[in-house]
Design an enzyme around this catalytic site. Sequence first.
Site, mmCIF file in Angstrom:
data_model
loop_
_atom_site.group_PDB
_atom_site.id
_atom_site.type_symbol
_atom_site.label_atom_id
_atom_site.label_comp_id
_atom_site.label_asym_id
_atom_site.label_seq_id
_atom_site.Cartn_x
_atom_site.Cartn_y
_atom_site.Cartn_z
ATOM 1 N N TRP A 238 5.115 3.458 -28.338
ATOM 2 C CA TRP A 238 5.905 2.251 -28.121
ATOM 3 C C TRP A 238 7.353 2.533 -27.788
ATOM 4 C CZ3 TRP A 238 9.720 3.193 -31.375
ATOM 5 C CH2 TRP A 238 9.428 4.027 -32.462
ATOM 6 N N ASN A 239 7.822 3.794 -27.929
ATOM 7 C CA ASN A 239 9.281 3.964 -27.899
ATOM 8 C C ASN A 239 9.904 3.794 -26.511
ATOM 9 O OD1 ASN A 239 8.221 6.433 -27.170
ATOM 10 N ND2 ASN A 239 9.750 7.637 -28.259
ATOM 11 N N LYS B 39 -4.434 2.900 -23.212
ATOM 12 C CA LYS B 39 -4.473 2.388 -24.580
ATOM 13 C C LYS B 39 -3.033 2.539 -25.081
ATOM 14 C CE LYS B 39 -4.439 2.891 -29.137
ATOM 15 N NZ LYS B 39 -3.622 1.675 -29.284
ATOM 16 N N HIS B 40 -2.319 1.423 -25.029
ATOM 17 C CA HIS B 40 -0.911 1.477 -25.418
ATOM 18 C C HIS B 40 -0.798 1.291 -26.934
ATOM 19 C CE1 HIS B 40 3.205 1.835 -24.487
ATOM 20 N NE2 HIS B 40 3.230 1.168 -23.348
ATOM 21 N N SER C 259 -0.127 -0.400 -30.426
ATOM 22 C CA SER C 259 -0.558 -1.763 -30.780
ATOM 23 C C SER C 259 0.596 -2.752 -30.903
ATOM 24 C CB SER C 259 -1.337 -1.730 -32.095
ATOM 25 O OG SER C 259 -2.547 -1.043 -31.892
ATOM 26 N N GLY D 154 2.737 10.888 -28.526
ATOM 27 C CA GLY D 154 2.823 10.272 -29.844
ATOM 28 C C GLY D 154 2.994 11.315 -30.921
ATOM 29 N N GLU E 54 2.007 15.232 -25.485
ATOM 30 C CA GLU E 54 3.469 15.187 -25.631
ATOM 31 C C GLU E 54 3.733 14.659 -27.032
ATOM 32 O OE1 GLU E 54 5.413 16.347 -23.498
ATOM 33 O OE2 GLU E 54 4.553 16.108 -21.504
ATOM 34 N N LEU E 55 4.089 15.534 -27.954
ATOM 35 C CA LEU E 55 4.172 15.113 -29.354
ATOM 36 C C LEU E 55 5.627 15.078 -29.842
ATOM 37 C CD1 LEU E 55 0.998 17.092 -30.495
ATOM 38 C CD2 LEU E 55 1.163 14.792 -29.538
ATOM 39 N N CYS F 147 11.647 11.247 -28.589
ATOM 40 C CA CYS F 147 11.131 12.583 -28.926
ATOM 41 C C CYS F 147 12.164 13.643 -28.589
ATOM 42 C CB CYS F 147 9.838 12.838 -28.184
ATOM 43 S SG CYS F 147 9.978 12.572 -26.422
ATOM 44 N N GLU G 143 10.748 15.768 -38.315
ATOM 45 C CA GLU G 143 11.382 14.930 -37.296
ATOM 46 C C GLU G 143 11.902 13.658 -37.966
ATOM 47 O OE1 GLU G 143 8.639 13.102 -34.452
ATOM 48 O OE2 GLU G 143 10.178 13.200 -32.912
HETATM 49 P P1 NAP Z 1 1.595 7.442 -32.965
HETATM 50 O O1 NAP Z 1 1.391 6.707 -34.214
HETATM 51 O O2 NAP Z 1 0.957 8.750 -32.787
HETATM 52 O O3 NAP Z 1 1.139 6.436 -31.804
HETATM 53 C C1 NAP Z 1 1.103 6.820 -30.447
HETATM 54 C C2 NAP Z 1 -0.163 6.296 -29.801
HETATM 55 O O4 NAP Z 1 -1.297 6.969 -30.367
HETATM 56 C C3 NAP Z 1 -0.408 4.810 -30.050
HETATM 57 O O5 NAP Z 1 -1.033 4.256 -28.914
HETATM 58 C C4 NAP Z 1 -1.351 4.810 -31.240
HETATM 59 O O6 NAP Z 1 -2.135 3.639 -31.332
HETATM 60 C C5 NAP Z 1 -2.212 6.004 -30.925
HETATM 61 N N1 NAP Z 1 -2.839 6.643 -32.063
HETATM 62 C C6 NAP Z 1 -2.388 6.702 -33.339
HETATM 63 N N2 NAP Z 1 -3.244 7.411 -34.098
HETATM 64 C C7 NAP Z 1 -4.242 7.800 -33.299
HETATM 65 C C8 NAP Z 1 -5.430 8.562 -33.507
HETATM 66 N N3 NAP Z 1 -5.744 9.071 -34.681
HETATM 67 N N4 NAP Z 1 -6.243 8.782 -32.448
HETATM 68 C C9 NAP Z 1 -5.929 8.298 -31.235
HETATM 69 N N5 NAP Z 1 -4.836 7.562 -30.978
HETATM 70 C C10 NAP Z 1 -3.990 7.324 -31.993
HETATM 71 O O7 NAP Z 1 3.101 7.709 -32.633
HETATM 72 P P2 NAP Z 1 4.351 6.821 -33.016
HETATM 73 O O8 NAP Z 1 4.752 7.130 -34.397
HETATM 74 O O9 NAP Z 1 4.110 5.420 -32.651
HETATM 75 O O10 NAP Z 1 5.404 7.436 -31.971
HETATM 76 C C11 NAP Z 1 6.394 8.299 -32.330
HETATM 77 C C12 NAP Z 1 6.011 9.740 -32.096
HETATM 78 O O11 NAP Z 1 5.784 9.971 -30.707
HETATM 79 C C13 NAP Z 1 7.141 10.657 -32.477
HETATM 80 O O12 NAP Z 1 6.640 11.790 -33.132
HETATM 81 C C14 NAP Z 1 7.729 11.047 -31.132
HETATM 82 O O13 NAP Z 1 8.460 12.247 -31.140
HETATM 83 C C15 NAP Z 1 6.524 11.106 -30.272
HETATM 84 N N6 NAP Z 1 6.882 11.010 -28.854
HETATM 85 C C16 NAP Z 1 6.763 12.113 -28.072
HETATM 86 C C17 NAP Z 1 7.150 12.080 -26.740
HETATM 87 C C18 NAP Z 1 7.037 13.289 -25.856
HETATM 88 O O14 NAP Z 1 7.112 13.143 -24.648
HETATM 89 N N7 NAP Z 1 6.867 14.491 -26.388
HETATM 90 C C19 NAP Z 1 7.636 10.893 -26.196
HETATM 91 C C20 NAP Z 1 7.740 9.778 -27.027
HETATM 92 C C21 NAP Z 1 7.352 9.863 -28.361
HETATM 93 P P3 NAP Z 1 -1.779 2.465 -32.381
HETATM 94 O O15 NAP Z 1 -0.426 1.969 -32.001
HETATM 95 O O16 NAP Z 1 -2.851 1.476 -32.143
HETATM 96 O O17 NAP Z 1 -1.813 3.093 -33.740
#
Ligand code: NAP
Length: 455
Positions: free
Chosen positions: A130-131, A154-155, A157, A206, A228-229, A262, A360
């Site tokens: 979402w960020n 799948k964006h 939620s 994510g 990309e984590l 990130c 982080e």
């Molecule tokens: P997140 O919880 O991992 O969510 C990201 C996406 O993954 C959402 O669409 C989420 O769906 C889905 N998701 C969550 N758990 C899942 C699973 N077990 N299996 C499959 N899909 C799953 O991440 P966030 O906390 O929202 O985002 C922040 C993180 O993203 C930070 O760690 C940040 O550094 C990282 N990030 C990395 C980059 C990069 O380019 N390296 C860029 C931006 C952000 P739901 O919303 O439905 O749970």
Amino acid sequence: MAIASINPTTGETLKTFTPLTDAEIAAKLDNAERAFSTYRQTNFAQRGEWLNNAAKILETNKQQYAEIMTLEMGKPINSAIAEVEKCALVCRYYAEHAAQFLADVAIATDASHSYVRYQPLGIILAVMPWNFPLWQVFRFAAPALMAGNVGLLKHASNVPQSALAIEAVLLEAGFPPGVFQTLLVGADRVANLLKDPRVKAATLTGSEAAGQSLASIASHELKKTVLELGGSDPFIVLKSADLELAASTAVTARMLNNGQSCIAAKRFIVEEAIADAFTELLVQKFQALKVGDPLLPETNIGPLATPQMLTDLHKQVQLSIQQGCKVLLGGEPLSDRAGNFYPPTILTNIPPTSVAYDEELFGPVAALFRVPNLDMAIKIANDTSFGLGASVWTNDLQEQERAIAEIEAGAVFVNGMVKSDPRMPFGGVKRSGYGRELGLHGIQEFVNIKTVWVK
Ligand code: NAP
């Protein structure tokens, strides 16, 4: 997690959505498969025309798309407008360069002629955060669609309106129905989507946990992934740096997107000789930031995206303090207002055993380190499980070279903040993920690199 837009500034639920049923998901997969069979035959010129149309639509309606993002996840409106403009830029970039990036490459062998041809794979599943609700998706979609693939999104939620807007832009731009579809589903549906034989590969941006989960299923299915984590990027300031410029860039690099990026600078590693002066500048500049309604153009920092993000961040700060960190500024959620507001915060005296040392911090919190020299700066910079980006400030050429050579990260920026750019590859090493987006390398991730040998 419910699929809903909840305004993080007020806590008000703006819109809720019913997740797709299994039958609806199956129908979308059928559409995607059908669309791929004809879309793959289109040429670069046609795909480029559609993508250029998308760029125009984005630019014409940038205020509207920016407001959707700001209302769903709280980013300051000016950053949201800049994000929409950057999406237009990446569309135009790949519209212009894809044909050249994916042209046949002749290779001399024992054949009459032999070459490499790049062909699309088919349906690519994109699981997005979402960020940066528009940018994260367009930086996947622009190269993937130019390569002839079709996308299923799948964006996150909490950004369903952004997700639907992206699908609408691409349809209006002329891409045939089925080429890019949004699936309003929770994370619990990702496993089955990935197991469907029609889905050929996946990309996820994510958290580490989400990346691990997706990658483990994909490995069982023998499907390619790009991940990309997270990141905990170092921002190293050495004594020859332009201190004023380094400090003002440090503020932008930490606070962009309310600190939820990130590639935000998260650990500020400063040489002892200039540490007092830098700290003073950083404190002053953090204090001057306006925290408030992200729809107001003068606001620098809006709310965190969800109440959970606020709770998690504050827990990390409290734990860090218990573990010995000192608070120079901030450190308590803003309880005088509704919404998920956290103030600009600086932690210092960071023990290696503390949360602030190696986790982080996804919000407006800076961890400040003092080091005697570059050796120690590099040691601390690398003493993390992440390896996304790094920013190094020095005017000494030897120090610049050492930082470039020795820092373990997907990107090193010297005398500038880490940023993504459609022309340059973007991605991490270590637990920040693998694979690359953007540039030449990004468009070559989801293609069949076919060897052709003709006698
Ligand atoms: P997140 O919880 O991992 O969510 C990201 C996406 O993954 C959402 O669409 C989420 O769906 C889905 N998701 C969550 N758990 C899942 C699973 N077990 N299996 C499959 N899909 C799953 O991440 P966030 O906390 O929202 O985002 C922040 C993180 O993203 C930070 O760690 C940040 O550094 C990282 N990030 C990395 C980059 C990069 O380019 N390296 C860029 C931006 C952000 P739901 O919303 O439905 O749970």
